[in-house]
Write a protein that holds these residues in place. Structure first.
Motif, short mmCIF file in Angstrom:
data_model
loop_
_atom_site.label_atom_id
_atom_site.label_comp_id
_atom_site.label_asym_id
_atom_site.label_seq_id
_atom_site.Cartn_x
_atom_site.Cartn_y
_atom_site.Cartn_z
N GLU A 12 -2.81 1.05 -0.79
CA GLU A 12 -3.97 1.79 -0.29
C GLU A 12 -4.23 1.44 1.18
O GLU A 12 -4.41 0.27 1.52
CB GLU A 12 -5.21 1.46 -1.14
N TYR A 13 -4.26 2.48 2.01
CA TYR A 13 -4.44 2.25 3.45
C TYR A 13 -5.76 1.53 3.78
O TYR A 13 -5.75 0.59 4.60
CB TYR A 13 -4.36 3.57 4.21
N PRO A 14 -6.91 1.92 3.18
CA PRO A 14 -8.16 1.20 3.50
C PRO A 14 -8.07 -0.30 3.21
O PRO A 14 -8.64 -1.11 3.94
CB PRO A 14 -9.20 1.89 2.60
N ALA A 15 -7.35 -0.66 2.16
CA ALA A 15 -7.20 -2.08 1.81
C ALA A 15 -6.37 -2.80 2.87
O ALA A 15 -6.68 -3.93 3.25
CB ALA A 15 -6.56 -2.22 0.44
N ARG A 16 -5.30 -2.14 3.34
CA ARG A 16 -4.48 -2.75 4.39
C ARG A 16 -5.28 -2.89 5.68
O ARG A 16 -5.20 -3.91 6.37
CB ARG A 16 -3.22 -1.90 4.66
N LYS A 17 -6.07 -1.87 5.97
CA LYS A 17 -6.89 -1.90 7.19
C LYS A 17 -7.91 -3.03 7.13
O LYS A 17 -8.13 -3.74 8.13
CB LYS A 17 -7.60 -0.55 7.36
N GLU A 18 -8.54 -3.21 5.98
CA GLU A 18 -9.53 -4.27 5.83
C GLU A 18 -8.89 -5.65 6.00
O GLU A 18 -9.43 -6.52 6.70
CB GLU A 18 -10.20 -4.18 4.46
N LEU A 19 -7.74 -5.84 5.38
CA LEU A 19 -7.08 -7.14 5.47
C LEU A 19 -6.59 -7.40 6.90
O LEU A 19 -6.68 -8.52 7.40
CB LEU A 19 -5.91 -7.19 4.49
N LEU A 23 -7.53 -10.69 9.16
CA LEU A 23 -6.48 -11.56 9.70
C LEU A 23 -6.46 -11.54 11.23
O LEU A 23 -6.06 -12.53 11.85
CB LEU A 23 -5.11 -11.14 9.15
N SER A 24 -6.86 -10.41 11.81
CA SER A 24 -6.86 -10.32 13.28
C SER A 24 -7.90 -11.24 13.92
O SER A 24 -7.87 -11.45 15.14
CB SER A 24 -7.11 -8.87 13.72
N MET A 25 -8.78 -11.78 13.12
CA MET A 25 -9.78 -12.71 13.64
C MET A 25 -9.19 -14.09 13.96
O MET A 25 -9.83 -14.92 14.61
CB MET A 25 -10.91 -12.89 12.62
N PHE A 26 -7.96 -14.32 13.50
CA PHE A 26 -7.34 -15.63 13.69
C PHE A 26 -6.23 -15.53 14.73
O PHE A 26 -5.27 -14.78 14.55
CB PHE A 26 -6.76 -16.13 12.36
#
Length: 245
Positions: A12-19, A23-26
């Motif tokens: 699911e694209y929304p799930a990939r986007k959320e993750l 992760l981009s915060m690190f």
């Protein structure tokens, strides 16, 4: 700062986007790729080096659990962090020796815990050196079936019309999803050479080097057809260096 190379896998694209957002915060995480199913993830994992895979469990065709069973045969499999909306999958995650798991909806604090654990683990094992980012395996497709091929078994790559093919020591030519340019960037230059815009050859399978017109050369390969591959004039100087001509 050392960065861990991460792959995100979810149908699911929304799930990939959320993750990806979490992760981009690190700044010690490098999100190298995404896959929308387990088959696509397998192609990416066998082609590139990933340190960790954030993997959904319930996906069509092949589940995340099934994929992990396949990956366990790899010499240096990435660490698996399952991402699931179902808490009862925790037992399955333990059985396949997953590194950790996250429950959906994802909480920032939980992601931080997992990242910290990853870095603690890699601190013990040693961080990736970054010296082995060349392809070790390239997947090819033949009549709908995907085959992983070891780099040392590939004689040459060639482009024809809109497809790029790889020729192996035995069997039919396979179609790869990579472009010639992408392959040139990710293949070890100590083993592979691009003599022409349409070809990349494994120098270990060059049988003969024949002088041609205007200072050019023709490479005769050790495949079943003794394929003749031209070396353009611009690449002939490098060809001489490689083979000490």
């Amino acid at each position: 700062m050392k960065k861990l190379r991460v792959l995100i896998v979810d149908d699911e694209y929304p799930a990939r986007k959320e993750l990806r957002y979490h992760l981009s915060m690190f700044n010690n995480i490098s999100i190298v790729g995404e896959a929308s199913n387990a088959n696509e993830a397998y192609q990416l994992i066998t082609a590139l080096n990933y340190d960790a895979v954030f993997l959904d469990i319930r996906m069509p065709d092949m589940s995340g659990i099934e994929l992990v069973h396949i990956l366990q045969n790899m010499d240096s499999a990435p660490k698996i962090i399952f991402v699931t909306a179902y808490e009862d999958h925790a037992i399955e995650a333990i059985k396949v020796k997953a590194f950790d798991y996250l429950l959906k909806p994802i909480e920032k604090s939980k992601v931080e815990e997992v990242i910290n654990r990853l870095f603690t683990e890699f601190s013990k094992e040693g961080f990736p050196s970054g010296k082995s980012n060349y392809f070790q395996i390239v997947t090819g497709k033949l009549r709908g079936t995907i085959y992983p091929v070891k780099i040392e078994d590939i004689i040459f790559f060639y482009s024809e019309k809109e497809f790029v093919y790889l020729r192996v020591k035995q069997g039919e030519d396979l179609i790869t999803r990579f472009t010639i340019k992408e392959l040139e960037q990710r293949l070890n230059p100590a083993m592979f050479f691009r003599p022409h815009r349409c070809y990349i050859v494994n120098i270990n399978y060059v049988k003969e080097i024949r002088p041609s017109f205007h200072g050019c050369y023709t490479l005769i390969m050790k495949d079943k057809d003794s394929t003749e591959i031209p070396a353009s004039r611009g690449k002939s100087k490098l060809l001489k260096k490689i083979f000490n001509i």
